[in-house]
Design an enzyme around this catalytic site. Sequence first.
Site, short mmCIF file in Angstrom:
data_model
loop_
_atom_site.label_atom_id
_atom_site.label_comp_id
_atom_site.label_asym_id
_atom_site.label_seq_id
_atom_site.Cartn_x
_atom_site.Cartn_y
_atom_site.Cartn_z
N ASP A 87 33.38 43.63 32.51
CA ASP A 87 33.32 44.37 33.77
C ASP A 87 34.70 44.99 34.00
O ASP A 87 35.71 44.28 34.02
CB ASP A 87 32.97 43.37 34.89
CG ASP A 87 32.12 43.99 35.97
OD1 ASP A 87 32.44 45.12 36.39
OD2 ASP A 87 31.15 43.35 36.40
N ASP B 192 32.77 49.28 37.22
CA ASP B 192 32.53 49.00 38.64
C ASP B 192 32.79 50.23 39.51
O ASP B 192 33.83 50.89 39.36
CB ASP B 192 33.50 47.87 39.03
CG ASP B 192 33.24 47.30 40.41
OD1 ASP B 192 32.21 46.63 40.58
OD2 ASP B 192 34.07 47.50 41.31
N GLU C 21 28.60 52.01 37.30
CA GLU C 21 27.91 51.71 38.56
C GLU C 21 28.10 52.91 39.48
O GLU C 21 29.22 53.20 39.90
CB GLU C 21 28.50 50.45 39.20
CG GLU C 21 27.72 50.01 40.42
CD GLU C 21 28.49 49.09 41.36
OE1 GLU C 21 27.86 48.42 42.19
OE2 GLU C 21 29.73 49.06 41.29
C1 NOJ Z 1 30.60 46.50 43.00
C2 NOJ Z 1 30.42 45.11 42.54
O1 NOJ Z 1 29.20 45.00 41.88
C3 NOJ Z 1 30.52 44.23 43.77
O2 NOJ Z 1 30.16 42.90 43.51
C4 NOJ Z 1 31.94 44.33 44.28
O3 NOJ Z 1 32.04 43.64 45.50
C5 NOJ Z 1 32.34 45.78 44.52
N1 NOJ Z 1 31.92 46.65 43.47
C6 NOJ Z 1 33.83 45.89 44.63
O4 NOJ Z 1 34.42 45.69 43.38
#
Ligand code: NOJ
Length: 543
Positions: free
Chosen positions: A98, A200, A242
Amino acid sequence: MEKRWWHDSVVYQIYPRSFCDSNGDGIGDLQGIISKLDYLKNLGIDVIWLSPVYQSPMDDNGYDISDYQAIAPEFGTMDDMRELLDQANARGIRIVMDLVVNHTSDEHPWFVEAKQNPDSEYRDFYIWRDAGPNGEVPSDIDSIFGGSAWQWDEENQQYFFHLFSKRQPDLNWENPAVHNKVFEMMNWWIDQGIGGFRLDVIDLIGKEIDKGITGNGDRLHPLLQKMNQATFGDKDLLTVGETWGATPEIAKLYSNPERNELSMVFQFEHITLTWENGDKWQPKPLDLVEFKQVLTKWQVELKNEGWNSLFWNNHDLPRVVSKYGCDKEYRIKSAKMLATTLHFMKGTPYIYQGEEIGMTNVAFESIEQYQDIETLNFYKVKTGSGVSHEHMLNAIHENGRDNARTPMHWNHEAHGGFTQGTPWIEVNPNYPEINVAQALDDQYSIFYHYQQLIALRKAHPVIVYGDFIPLLESHPQVFAYERKDQDEHIVVINNFSSESIEIELPSHLANQGCTSLIANYEAIETLNTAMTLRPYESFAVKL
Ligand code: NOJ
């Protein structure tokens, strides 16, 4: 379309904190994961997406990183990480890390230095602005975790910018020095033998906050092309971004191979359909027709250009069987039905830990039992603005992130066998009935259904590359489609309701003998014009 190894792969997401605790401290860890690799191999997955295991003060459970090249002691050491990579690779499983580079932790040395020393080279690694004439915040951008995105820093008499918690300051991607440091770090991880990156909230790095732009800014795609070129571009890795705001048009920009950006993105259009006005704290029921329209659009639009990722849930979302199925009487039937619906689509499927045994949402009685920073922040913000405690508890039960974060159920022993100690978050009380040991002992379990689906994807290229043709599009309870290529023709039919219903199949499919590929009741041997589907009945057949 040029074939890539990740086209017919299935990814399994591990949220390390909640997966398996090997040392009794109540927190899952890398040795715990290593001890379950044979279990994952048995399931048949090809790739693990590992949520963050880096050094972190854990304000957001590791999505706040203070050292990208060190492992958080609660998870283990860098030697454990190397062992995990070796042991996974030995089983043909790749590890996708990640990559959280929209922000760091406020304990990252870059931020510590930036704060202490305004003349340091790290000052401009973050986003600082003066207060308005009356001390006001520089703009009205909100944090995704609630409240303003601006945090006043007393020492520096300036605000800094954070799209998540105030302990997650945003990196300034307008500064090329940030690129160099991040790319260096990514290359270091690539050299360790990883299988790729999950990026992310990557759609936020092109932000131009003075123009009020956070997601999908003009700077985004050039940045990703630069990253691709400087790091993974010439390696054979899986990269998945994401991207909450992606439309199919935007997804093609990211994932068209000719553009040299990412392998694929996670889009969330189907997820937010059950959020009233885009607000997850105002859940609303699923409209299946709309849901099918959205997923069909993505299947069709990315047919020749780009690539889809397929997922129902992750560590930020509720459990799929509770969200779109029935987590009581028809838990097993509906979990299998949902799995079949997803795994016959075109794209790379992702399984979130526990999904393969039908784990459900948790309904804690008291807000004190919840641990998630987003949940707790919004509980405060919303109840402070007049929303009732009952409404919030209900919304948290429906959509809160802790639903996915209660520990994995390995067996019926204390805490589901997740830990010998006290778990960091309470275990879902239904672990005595829903657990891995039980699932492995029952040949009709959800686990073996997933195992079968993964094997089918490997055996039938039509599932990976064939055309997707929707069926019964306006039916309010049935999600059905065909997959077709020159060699094979598959029909997939799924009842999303707890009722028996009648369907009528188009004449080109009806009255044909067929071979059953998978079913959650008995195998289907003929398709008829009129068929009755039992509650949550689901099957795929080959004509
Ligand atoms: C997306 C992540 O999936 C989530 O868990 C996180 O809180 C936020 N991004 C900030 O990194």
